[in-house]
Motif scaffolding. Structure first.
Motif, mmCIF file in Angstrom:
data_model
loop_
_atom_site.group_PDB
_atom_site.id
_atom_site.type_symbol
_atom_site.label_atom_id
_atom_site.label_comp_id
_atom_site.label_asym_id
_atom_site.label_seq_id
_atom_site.Cartn_x
_atom_site.Cartn_y
_atom_site.Cartn_z
ATOM 1 N N VAL A 130 7.235 -5.123 -6.256
ATOM 2 C CA VAL A 130 6.865 -4.566 -5.171
ATOM 3 C C VAL A 130 5.269 -4.982 -5.622
ATOM 4 N N ALA A 131 3.793 -5.948 -4.831
ATOM 5 C CA ALA A 131 2.881 -5.549 -4.825
ATOM 6 C C ALA A 131 1.847 -6.066 -3.768
ATOM 7 N N ASP A 132 0.359 -5.623 -4.262
ATOM 8 C CA ASP A 132 -0.303 -5.594 -2.930
ATOM 9 C C ASP A 132 0.206 -7.695 -2.394
ATOM 10 N N SER A 133 -0.917 -7.221 -1.310
ATOM 11 C CA SER A 133 -1.650 -8.272 -0.575
ATOM 12 C C SER A 133 -1.607 -9.989 -1.376
ATOM 13 N N ILE A 185 -7.430 0.479 0.447
ATOM 14 C CA ILE A 185 -7.133 -0.018 -0.077
ATOM 15 C C ILE A 185 -6.931 -1.097 0.599
ATOM 16 N N GLU A 186 -5.560 -1.164 0.847
ATOM 17 C CA GLU A 186 -4.729 -2.075 1.363
ATOM 18 C C GLU A 186 -5.634 -2.730 2.457
ATOM 19 N N LEU A 187 -6.888 -1.971 3.322
ATOM 20 C CA LEU A 187 -7.744 -3.222 4.354
ATOM 21 C C LEU A 187 -8.546 -3.976 3.689
ATOM 22 N N THR A 188 -8.988 -3.125 2.181
ATOM 23 C CA THR A 188 -9.516 -4.111 1.954
ATOM 24 C C THR A 188 -9.032 -4.970 1.088
ATOM 25 N N LEU A 200 0.805 -8.032 6.733
ATOM 26 C CA LEU A 200 -0.308 -8.213 6.800
ATOM 27 C C LEU A 200 -0.917 -7.147 8.533
ATOM 28 N N ASN A 201 0.075 -8.045 8.872
ATOM 29 C CA ASN A 201 -0.213 -7.161 10.431
ATOM 30 C C ASN A 201 0.847 -6.553 11.406
ATOM 31 N N PRO A 202 1.968 -5.422 10.635
ATOM 32 C CA PRO A 202 2.437 -4.987 11.524
ATOM 33 C C PRO A 202 2.421 -4.426 13.086
#
Length: 217
Positions: free
Chosen positions: A88-91, A182-185, A104-106
Motif C-alpha cells: 500500500v502507498a499514498d497517491s 495528510i492525504e488531502l495535501t 483521489l475522488n471517492p
C-alpha cells in the motif's frame, strides 16, 4: 500450499533525512522541495513498524515514484517474486497490480470505505518514520561526509528494528483527522500524478471495492 488470496506485505513511502550540503556541482540536486539538503529515503515496513526494505542513495529532489521505479523491490514484484501479494502507498505512487493507492475522488460509500481502510493500512509507515527519527542523528541531521550517510541510515534502521523486537514502546496511532489532512495535501501536491493514474490499473482497486467493500454496506 499456495495462497489463494493476495496479502498486503508492507507499506511503502519515502522520508527525507537531513544532511549538510554535499558541495560540488550536484549539490542543488540534494535540496528538497522544503528547501533543505537531504536524502530521499525509500522504506517498506510491516504492520509492527519494522523496516523490511530501505533504499538510501537518492538526492532530496528525487521524486518518490522514480525511486520506486528504479528499485530492486519493484523489479521483484514485476517478476512475480512476491506472487499476488501487494504493497500500500499514498497517491504519490502510480497504481499497479502490486501497489494499491487511494482513490483521489471517492464518490460511493464503498469507495470511501476502501480509502479509509487503505489509509489505516498505510498508517504504520508514517508511525515507523516517527519512531526512527527519535534517533537524534536523523532528527537533527547528518553532518558527515556524503559517502557515510547510507551507512548511518542503515545502522539506525537496524537499531530501530532491534529496539522494537525488545519491546520498545510504539507511538500511538496517527489521528484520523491528521491522516485525512495528510492525504488531502498529497492529493493537491500530486494532482498531475493523479491525472496520469486515472484509468491505469484501476481494475485492481475496483476489484477490491466491488468484491469486498461493497459487501460491507
Amino acid at each position: 500450499m499456495p495462497r489463494t488470496e493476495a496479502e498486503c506485505v508492507g507499506a511503502l513511502d519515502c522520508t527525507h533525512v537531513k544532511i549538510q550540503s554535499p558541495g560540488g556541482i550536484d549539490a542543488e540536486s540534494y535540496r528538497n522541495r522544503k528547501g533543505f539538503f537531504s536524502y530521499n529515503v525509500q522504506a517498506i515496513c510491516s504492520s509492527d513498524l519494522k523496516f523490511q526494505d530501505i533504499v538510501c542513495r537518492w538526492p532530496g529532489s528525487a521524486h518518490v515514484s522514480n525511486i520506486f521505479r528504479n528499485s530492486r523491490v519493484r523489479n521483484d514484484f514485476e517478476n512475480g517474486v512476491y506472487g499476488d501479494n501487494l504493497l500500500v502507498a499514498d497517491s504519490c505512487y502510480a497504481i499497479k497490480p502490486y501497489v494499491i493507492t487511494p482513490l483521489l475522488n471517492p464518490h460511493t460509500r464503498a469507495e470511501h470505505l476502501f480509502n479509509e481502510a487503505q489509509i489505516r493500512t498505510r498508517n504504520p509507515i508514517e508511525r515507523s518514520f516517527g519512531v526512527l527519527k527519535r534517533q537524534q542523528i536523523l532528527s537533527l541531521g547528518i553532518r558527515l561526509k556524503q559517502e557515510k550517510v547510507e551507512a548511518v541510515v542503515m545502522s539506525t534502521v537496524v537499531l530501530h528494528n532491534i529496539a522494537l523486537s525488545m519491546g520498545d514502546v510504539e507511538p500511538p496511532e496517527i489521528n484520523e483527522e491528521i491522516a485525512a489532512a495528510i492525504e488531502l495535501t498529497n492529493n493537491v501536491n500530486n494532482d498531475m500524478v493523479g491525472h496520469v493514474q486515472r484509468g491505469i490499473n484501476n481494475s485492481v482497486r475496483y476489484t477490491l471495492i466491488n468484491t469486498y467493500f461493497q459487501n460491507l454496506l
